[in-house]
Design an enzyme around this catalytic site. Structure first.
Site, PDB file in Angstrom:
ATOM      1  N   VAL A  10     -27.186   6.513 -11.547  1.00 34.60           N
ATOM      2  CA  VAL A  10     -25.997   5.664 -11.733  1.00 34.60           C
ATOM      3  C   VAL A  10     -24.644   6.314 -11.060  1.00 34.60           C
ATOM      4  CG1 VAL A  10     -24.318   4.576 -13.241  1.00 34.60           C
ATOM      5  CG2 VAL A  10     -26.817   4.754 -13.982  1.00 34.60           C
ATOM      6  N   SER A  11     -24.170   5.492 -10.031  1.00 30.93           N
ATOM      7  CA  SER A  11     -22.878   6.034  -9.420  1.00 30.93           C
ATOM      8  C   SER A  11     -21.881   5.227  -9.603  1.00 30.93           C
ATOM      9  CB  SER A  11     -23.126   6.481  -8.055  1.00 30.93           C
ATOM     10  OG  SER A  11     -23.245   5.070  -7.107  1.00 30.93           O
ATOM     11  N   HIS A  42     -22.796   1.834  -7.193  1.00 31.71           N
ATOM     12  CA  HIS A  42     -24.102   1.320  -7.207  1.00 31.71           C
ATOM     13  C   HIS A  42     -25.047   2.197  -8.245  1.00 31.71           C
ATOM     14  CE1 HIS A  42     -23.062  -0.368  -3.089  1.00 31.71           C
ATOM     15  NE2 HIS A  42     -23.250  -1.557  -3.654  1.00 31.71           N
ATOM     16  N   SER A  68     -23.424  15.445 -12.826  1.00 28.14           N
ATOM     17  CA  SER A  68     -24.855  15.668 -12.769  1.00 28.14           C
ATOM     18  C   SER A  68     -25.541  15.359 -11.474  1.00 28.14           C
ATOM     19  CB  SER A  68     -25.342  14.987 -14.088  1.00 28.14           C
ATOM     20  OG  SER A  68     -25.136  13.460 -13.881  1.00 28.14           O
ATOM     21  N   ASP A  69     -25.324  14.191 -10.780  1.00 24.97           N
ATOM     22  CA  ASP A  69     -25.751  13.921  -9.412  1.00 24.97           C
ATOM     23  C   ASP A  69     -25.722  14.851  -8.455  1.00 24.97           C
ATOM     24  OD1 ASP A  69     -23.054  13.304  -9.337  1.00 24.97           O
ATOM     25  OD2 ASP A  69     -23.248  11.913  -7.889  1.00 24.97           O
ATOM     26  N   ASP A 108     -23.234  13.574   0.805  1.00 27.45           N
ATOM     27  CA  ASP A 108     -23.716  12.261   0.292  1.00 27.45           C
ATOM     28  C   ASP A 108     -22.646  11.178   0.328  1.00 27.45           C
ATOM     29  OD1 ASP A 108     -24.362  10.331  -1.522  1.00 27.45           O
ATOM     30  OD2 ASP A 108     -24.632  11.746  -3.367  1.00 27.45           O
TER      31      ASP A 108
END
EC number: 2.7.1.33
Length: 266
Positions: free
Chosen positions: A13-14, A17, A116-117, A137
């Site tokens: 989950v960003s 999107h 966390s991503d 990213d």
């Protein structure tokens, strides 16, 4: 239903999107992308998820054996937790948060502020390509993460994202409309739309190369020892134009989620 232990549902989950991927073993066999809506409830998420799973021809005889989630949006994470508890109660769920084993030491002033991503990406890149590496990213922001030769998360650079740059131009300039981000016919454009496309795509390629050159010089005695990995929804636009990018791995975060899941359930 046949219970297939190999099916792992990963959810990233960003801000803009939410990307979902289904793993059979080490392979992403199905994937989806939906808008992240912080107002969406656990029940609504379940309906969307079951709709996606239900229409996939791959999943006719399959069952979800595990779920791994990371989120940069706290309200959505809360609802995701509730959704997995209520609708996948008998399935092991791993949420990437403090206390979950990632195997990535975070060498930052305040380790808790690292999303966390970012940690999940660092784990995936170090596992796939070894350290040192830089992850670019292309999401809501353009994030650059530095991973040492020992697999430690050692720092970051944050720049505006492709989409928000286009939005900002359209908002601030009376004659600049929001344009579709595709490669223009030439760098020197003959119309306003292509001028914006050129500025964004080649501008970001230059931004990436400039930042990556400086990061790799700080990260290793020989910058050629550093692997530069691109991921994120905007990556395909810039990857072909930036000379510093070595690898494009669209499922980097999902792969990292699979690795974290394995570390915490084996």
């Amino acid at each position: 239903m046949v219970h297939n232990r190999g099916m792992l549902l990963t959810i990233d989950v960003s801000n803009t999107h939410t990307v979902l991927g289904l793993f059979e073993g080490e392979e992403v066999i199905e994937h989806w992308r939906i808008a992240t809506d912080p107002r969406r409830t656990a029940d609504e998420i379940a309906v969307v998820l079951q709709g996606l799973l239900g229409q996939s021809p791959i999943l006719k005889d399959a069952d979800i054996g595990g779920i791994a989630i990371c989120s940069t949006v706290p309200s959505v994470l809360n609802e995701m937790r509730e959704m997995s508890r209520r609708y996948f109660g008998d399935v092991t769920t791993v949420v990437v948060e403090p206390g979950v084993r990632t195997g990535v030491p975070v060498r930052m002033d305040n380790p808790k502020e690292v999303g966390s991503d970012r940690i999940v990406n660092a784990l995936a890149a170090a596992t796939l390509y070894g350290g040192p590496c830089v992850i670019v990213d292309f999401g809501t922001a353009t994030s650059f993460d530095a991973v040492s030769g020992r697999g430690e998360y050692v720092g970051a650079v944050t720049a505006p994202g492709l989409e928000i740059s286009v939005d900002a131009l359209a908002e601030a300039g009376a004659q600049l409309h929001k344009v579709e981000l595709i490669r223009p016919r030439s760098v020197i454009a003959k119309n306003t739309v292509e001028a914006v496309q050129s500025g964004i795509i080649y501008g970001f390629a230059g931004l990436v190369d400039g930042i990556v050159d400086r990061m790799t010089a700080e990260l290793a005695a020989d910058p050629d020892d550093v692997t530069v990995v691109a991921t994120g929804t905007g990556a395909p636009l810039v990857v072909g134009e930036a000379r510093t990018i070595d690898v494009h791995e669209p499922w980097l975060t999902l792969i990292g989620l699979r690795l974290v899941y394995a570390r915490n359930t084996s």
